[in-house]
Design a protein around this motif. Structure first.
Motif, mmCIF file in Angstrom:
data_model
loop_
_atom_site.group_PDB
_atom_site.id
_atom_site.type_symbol
_atom_site.label_atom_id
_atom_site.label_comp_id
_atom_site.label_asym_id
_atom_site.label_seq_id
_atom_site.Cartn_x
_atom_site.Cartn_y
_atom_site.Cartn_z
ATOM 1 N N VAL A 1 0.442 -1.419 0.102
ATOM 2 C CA VAL A 1 -0.325 0.127 0.211
ATOM 3 C C VAL A 1 0.756 0.699 0.409
ATOM 4 C CG1 VAL A 1 -1.358 0.937 1.401
ATOM 5 C CG2 VAL A 1 -1.840 -0.549 1.255
ATOM 6 N N ASP A 2 0.735 1.772 -0.700
ATOM 7 C CA ASP A 2 1.658 3.175 -1.310
ATOM 8 C C ASP A 2 0.700 4.084 0.267
ATOM 9 O OD1 ASP A 2 2.361 5.806 -1.730
ATOM 10 O OD2 ASP A 2 2.757 5.372 -4.063
ATOM 11 N N ASN A 3 1.622 5.377 1.348
ATOM 12 C CA ASN A 3 1.717 5.846 1.844
ATOM 13 C C ASN A 3 1.732 7.368 1.501
ATOM 14 O OD1 ASN A 3 0.373 3.379 3.966
ATOM 15 N ND2 ASN A 3 2.277 3.009 4.347
ATOM 16 N N GLY A 4 2.269 7.346 0.667
ATOM 17 C CA GLY A 4 2.793 8.533 -0.455
ATOM 18 C C GLY A 4 3.943 8.797 0.015
ATOM 19 N N PHE A 5 4.596 10.294 0.012
ATOM 20 C CA PHE A 5 5.673 10.627 0.238
ATOM 21 C C PHE A 5 6.618 11.291 1.535
ATOM 22 C CE2 PHE A 5 5.430 11.169 -4.038
ATOM 23 C CZ PHE A 5 6.088 10.441 -5.096
ATOM 24 N N SER A 6 7.033 11.145 1.853
ATOM 25 C CA SER A 6 7.950 12.463 2.832
ATOM 26 C C SER A 6 9.646 12.037 3.800
ATOM 27 C CB SER A 6 7.483 11.535 4.519
ATOM 28 O OG SER A 6 7.978 10.628 5.197
ATOM 29 N N SER A 7 10.424 13.235 3.346
ATOM 30 C CA SER A 7 11.439 13.110 3.658
ATOM 31 C C SER A 7 12.337 12.757 2.537
ATOM 32 C CB SER A 7 12.226 12.208 4.843
ATOM 33 O OG SER A 7 11.158 13.048 6.109
ATOM 34 N N ASN B 1 6.746 6.154 0.683
ATOM 35 C CA ASN B 1 7.073 5.222 2.021
ATOM 36 C C ASN B 1 5.785 4.209 1.564
ATOM 37 O OD1 ASN B 1 8.081 6.206 4.268
ATOM 38 N ND2 ASN B 1 6.927 8.204 3.074
ATOM 39 N N GLY B 2 5.626 2.795 1.776
ATOM 40 C CA GLY B 2 4.834 2.311 1.862
ATOM 41 C C GLY B 2 4.207 1.230 3.122
ATOM 42 N N LEU C 1 6.072 -2.133 7.673
ATOM 43 C CA LEU C 1 6.576 -0.875 6.866
ATOM 44 C C LEU C 1 7.642 -0.866 5.584
ATOM 45 C CD1 LEU C 1 6.720 1.567 9.148
ATOM 46 C CD2 LEU C 1 4.874 1.237 7.996
ATOM 47 N N VAL C 2 7.487 -0.345 4.560
ATOM 48 C CA VAL C 2 8.201 -0.397 3.321
ATOM 49 C C VAL C 2 8.964 0.916 3.031
ATOM 50 C CG1 VAL C 2 8.206 -3.133 3.039
ATOM 51 C CG2 VAL C 2 6.808 -1.275 2.145
ATOM 52 N N ARG C 3 9.944 1.067 2.468
ATOM 53 C CA ARG C 3 10.195 2.602 1.827
ATOM 54 C C ARG C 3 11.497 2.283 1.035
ATOM 55 N NH1 ARG C 3 12.943 5.762 6.915
ATOM 56 N NH2 ARG C 3 15.089 4.518 6.718
ATOM 57 N N GLY D 1 13.529 6.340 -6.830
ATOM 58 C CA GLY D 1 13.931 5.078 -7.152
ATOM 59 C C GLY D 1 15.059 4.637 -6.116
ATOM 60 N N GLY D 2 15.332 4.005 -5.959
ATOM 61 C CA GLY D 2 16.426 3.532 -5.084
ATOM 62 C C GLY D 2 16.103 1.946 -4.743
ATOM 63 N N ASN D 3 16.512 2.101 -4.103
ATOM 64 C CA ASN D 3 17.006 0.427 -2.927
ATOM 65 C C ASN D 3 15.922 0.268 -1.639
ATOM 66 O OD1 ASN D 3 19.825 -0.336 -4.487
ATOM 67 N ND2 ASN D 3 20.841 1.078 -2.534
ATOM 68 N N TRP D 4 15.417 -0.537 -1.984
ATOM 69 C CA TRP D 4 14.465 -0.841 -0.629
ATOM 70 C C TRP D 4 14.873 -1.246 0.730
ATOM 71 C CZ3 TRP D 4 9.346 -1.010 -1.247
ATOM 72 C CH2 TRP D 4 8.418 -1.182 -2.294
ATOM 73 N N THR D 5 14.408 -0.375 1.454
ATOM 74 C CA THR D 5 14.580 -1.069 3.400
ATOM 75 C C THR D 5 13.158 -1.744 3.572
ATOM 76 O OG1 THR D 5 14.414 1.295 3.495
ATOM 77 C CG2 THR D 5 16.271 0.270 3.343
ATOM 78 N N PHE D 6 13.425 -2.222 4.526
ATOM 79 C CA PHE D 6 12.092 -2.362 5.258
ATOM 80 C C PHE D 6 12.034 -2.744 6.845
ATOM 81 C CE2 PHE D 6 13.771 -6.236 4.609
ATOM 82 C CZ PHE D 6 14.612 -7.004 5.761
#
Length: 182
Positions: A132-138, A142-143, A153-155, A160-165
């Motif tokens: 689920v896309d939670n939008g942008f911040s910093s 965020n998702g 949580l994921v982001r 574009g770039g590397n995912w973290t969770f």
């Protein structure tokens, strides 16, 4: 002649004898991982994305008992299995063991994916549909992975770039193929 041309010629000349020796000894030289060679994997060292969050995971590498077995991408997969009720939090350790393989088979079976116990492109793509896309911040997109038994949580960077969770009981972890911090 530019220094780049000279450098490339030297590299080619240096590589040629090693290749000839390897071939003479009957050794094969693998220049790509099996997933890269089959065209199913970007070859990047991280889960990477630059499109919609729900379609970012459709070109990821293989994770199973023999490929990227011990990695933070395995930890990401185990966190997905945990959020969907297939693994306890205590089993999220970044090691693709028999328990993870069995949970993967059951997860795949319940979602109509080939239940072979190997997390491949199709399996990652199916899991990505639950983000689920939670939008942008910093500067991040965020998702949240919304599983059937929980979420996490994921982001990734917004452009574009590397995912973290966030695995159970931890802070953000980079989804890396080549190391395990989980």
């Amino acid at each position: 002649m530019s220094s780049h041309s000279i450098g490339r010629r030297v590299l080619r000349k240096a590589a040629a004898p090693a290749t000839a020796v390897a071939l003479a000894l009957g050794l094969s030289i693998a220049l790509a991982t099996p997933a890269t060679a089959s065209g199913t994997y970007t070859g990047k060292p991280f889960v990477y994305g630059d499109s919609l969050l729900t379609s970012d995971w459709d070109d990821e590498g293989i994770v199973d008992v023999s490929t990227h077995r011990t990695s933070d991408v395995t930890c990401l997969w185990q966190t997905i299995l945990h959020a969907d009720g297939y693994l306890p939090a205590s089993a999220v350790d970044g090691i693709f063991d028999d328990q993870t393989r069995l949970a993967t088979v059951n997860w795949q079976r319940s979602r109509g994916v080939n239940p072979d116990g190997s997390v491949d492109r199709a399996t990652f793509a199916r899991a990505g549909q639950r983000i689920v896309d939670n939008g942008f911040s910093s500067g991040n997109r965020n998702g949240r992975y919304q599983g059937t038994a929980g979420s996490f949580l994921v982001r990734r960077p917004a452009e574009g770039g590397n995912w973290t969770f966030i695995p159970p009981g931890r802070g953000f972890v980079a989804a890396a193929y080549n190391w395990r911090t989980c």
